[in-house]
Design a protein around this motif. Structure first.
Motif, PDB file in Angstrom:
ATOM      1  N   SER A  10       0.858  -1.177   0.000  1.00  0.00           N
ATOM      2  CA  SER A  10       0.000   0.000   0.000  1.00  0.00           C
ATOM      3  C   SER A  10       0.900   1.235   0.000  1.00  0.00           C
ATOM      4  O   SER A  10       1.572   1.510   0.987  1.00  0.00           O
TER       5      SER A  10
ATOM      6  N   TYR B 289      -2.715  -1.530   8.421  1.00  0.00           N
ATOM      7  CA  TYR B 289      -3.674  -2.414   9.070  1.00  0.00           C
ATOM      8  C   TYR B 289      -2.925  -3.467   9.887  1.00  0.00           C
ATOM      9  O   TYR B 289      -1.932  -4.026   9.421  1.00  0.00           O
TER      10      TYR B 289
ATOM     11  N   GLU C 299     -11.292  -8.938   9.202  1.00  0.00           N
ATOM     12  CA  GLU C 299     -11.170  -7.647   8.513  1.00  0.00           C
ATOM     13  C   GLU C 299      -9.770  -7.495   7.917  1.00  0.00           C
ATOM     14  O   GLU C 299      -9.604  -6.936   6.835  1.00  0.00           O
TER      15      GLU C 299
ATOM     16  N   ALA D  92      -9.524  -9.562   4.819  1.00  0.00           N
ATOM     17  CA  ALA D  92     -10.281  -8.904   3.749  1.00  0.00           C
ATOM     18  C   ALA D  92      -9.482  -7.739   3.180  1.00  0.00           C
ATOM     19  O   ALA D  92      -9.493  -7.503   1.962  1.00  0.00           O
ATOM     20  N   TYR D  93      -8.786  -7.011   4.049  1.00  0.00           N
ATOM     21  CA  TYR D  93      -7.990  -5.869   3.575  1.00  0.00           C
ATOM     22  C   TYR D  93      -6.843  -6.349   2.687  1.00  0.00           C
ATOM     23  O   TYR D  93      -6.592  -5.794   1.615  1.00  0.00           O
TER      24      TYR D  93
ATOM     25  N   GLN E 142      -6.759  -9.049   0.968  1.00  0.00           N
ATOM     26  CA  GLN E 142      -7.379  -9.492  -0.286  1.00  0.00           C
ATOM     27  C   GLN E 142      -7.711  -8.290  -1.177  1.00  0.00           C
ATOM     28  O   GLN E 142      -7.517  -8.331  -2.395  1.00  0.00           O
ATOM     29  N   SER E 143      -8.175  -7.202  -0.558  1.00  0.00           N
ATOM     30  CA  SER E 143      -8.565  -6.019  -1.347  1.00  0.00           C
ATOM     31  C   SER E 143      -7.330  -5.422  -2.035  1.00  0.00           C
ATOM     32  O   SER E 143      -7.428  -4.936  -3.169  1.00  0.00           O
ATOM     33  N   LEU E 144      -6.168  -5.465  -1.378  1.00  0.00           N
ATOM     34  CA  LEU E 144      -4.939  -4.967  -2.023  1.00  0.00           C
ATOM     35  C   LEU E 144      -4.561  -5.872  -3.191  1.00  0.00           C
ATOM     36  O   LEU E 144      -4.175  -5.398  -4.273  1.00  0.00           O
TER      37      LEU E 144
ATOM     38  N   ASP F  45      -6.623  -7.695  -4.923  1.00  0.00           N
ATOM     39  CA  ASP F  45      -7.619  -7.473  -5.980  1.00  0.00           C
ATOM     40  C   ASP F  45      -7.296  -6.227  -6.804  1.00  0.00           C
ATOM     41  O   ASP F  45      -7.619  -6.138  -7.988  1.00  0.00           O
ATOM     42  N   LYS F  46      -6.679  -5.239  -6.157  1.00  0.00           N
ATOM     43  CA  LYS F  46      -6.321  -4.010  -6.885  1.00  0.00           C
ATOM     44  C   LYS F  46      -5.043  -4.189  -7.689  1.00  0.00           C
ATOM     45  O   LYS F  46      -4.565  -3.249  -8.322  1.00  0.00           O
TER      46      LYS F  46
END
Ligand SMILES: [Cu+2]
Length: 293
Positions: A157, A181, A256, A259-260, A262-264, A266-267
């Motif tokens: 990030s 996170y 959470e 999930a965070y 995973q969201s990175l 996914d981006k």
């Protein structure tokens, strides 16, 4: 006997006063005005204990010392009709031993308890649950979450410096700060590195900060124990926008956190932002592109 009884009578009001004062203390006062609540990380309660106990001991020394000064000044003041110097006190062995031994015990005590606390904080934890790299750069932070994501190659990030006067009321939009996170109750290892100059990774409520130094990796180990959002900042003057080198730490549940991550992924933010982005071109071995000669 009589003085003993008098002492006992003096002890009662002293005890009552102490109880009343302590009972009226807020949590903040009992914690010696340190930021954050109890138990933010596995280290904060030990640090708070050392801080508060030191103050109590030092205040007791202060009260005894101030008391003796005032007592001597009042009792041995110059009376009417007195001239010359009073009888001088010297070579009083008991007093000299007292004021040598007591400070020695205090200094050794403070040293021992501080060293003990420091050892437990700095002790490396083998195989921490979560491994993170924090790259400091003028004037923001890059966070690498290593050993996670697709193929365990890590996710990242990248952070952007806080912008002054971003909101209509002239304040910073904190929602845009770089965010680190961390999962609650999981042991964390953070590797601190710098891309350019000295910075310092500081989360005031963690009661701890450590420098990011170019060419030298520092490590910190802790376990966050309380869910919440904590403000962080650079604590080493690093140039024009040092004061805008802000970030946040969000301590979240394991779900959470996953999930965070995973969201990175996914981006498409997979892999890590390593030393190839360092801009300190004077550092030996740095392959960063250089300006035209
Ligand atoms: Cu900085």
């Amino acid at each position: 006997m009589r003085s003993n009884r008098r002492l006992r009578w003096a002890a009662v009001p002293v005890a009552v006063t102490l109880i009343v004062i302590l009972a009226g203390c807020s949590q903040q006062q009992l914690r010696g005005f340190l930021p954050g609540p109890y138990g933010v990380t596995n280290h904060t309660d030990g640090i708070t204990g050392l801080w508060v106990t030191s103050w109590i001991v030092l205040l007791l020394v202060g009260i005894i010392t101030w008391g003796l000064i005032i007592w001597a000044a009042v009792v041995y003041r110059r009376r009417k009709g007195q001239t010359g110097l009073p009888v001088q006190l010297r070579y009083n062995l008991p007093i000299e031993i007292f004021y040598t031994i007591v400070p020695l015990i205090l200094v050794l005590g403070f040293f021992a308890f501080t060293a003990k606390e420091q050892n437990s904080i700095e002790h490396p934890v083998a195989n921490s649950d979560v491994k993170i790299e924090v790259y400091a750069k003028r004037w923001a932070w890059d966070f690498n979450y290593t050993d996670v994501g697709p193929g365990n190659k890590g996710v990242y990030s990248p952070g952007v410096q806080a912008q002054e006067n971003e909101n209509s009321d002239g304040t910073i939009d904190r929602a845009k700060l770089p965010v680190l996170y961390l999962p609650v109750n999981k042991s964390v290892q953070i590797k601190l590195a710098s891309r350019d100059v000295d910075h310092s990774f500081w989360v005031p409520e963690f009661l701890y900060k450590k420098d990011n130094i170019p060419g030298k990796d520092n490590y910190m180990f802790f376990t966050p124990q309380k869910l919440g959002t904590y403000e962080g900042k650079c604590a080493e003057l690093c140039g024009d926008y040092h004061s805008l080198m802000l970030f946040q730490v969000k301590v979240v549940t394991s779900d959470e956190y996953d999930a965070y991550i995973q969201s990175l992924a996914d981006k498409g933010q997979t892999g890590i932002l390593g030393p190839e982005y360092n801009t300190n071109t004077n550092q030996p071995g740095n392959k960063a592109p250089q300006a035209d000669k």
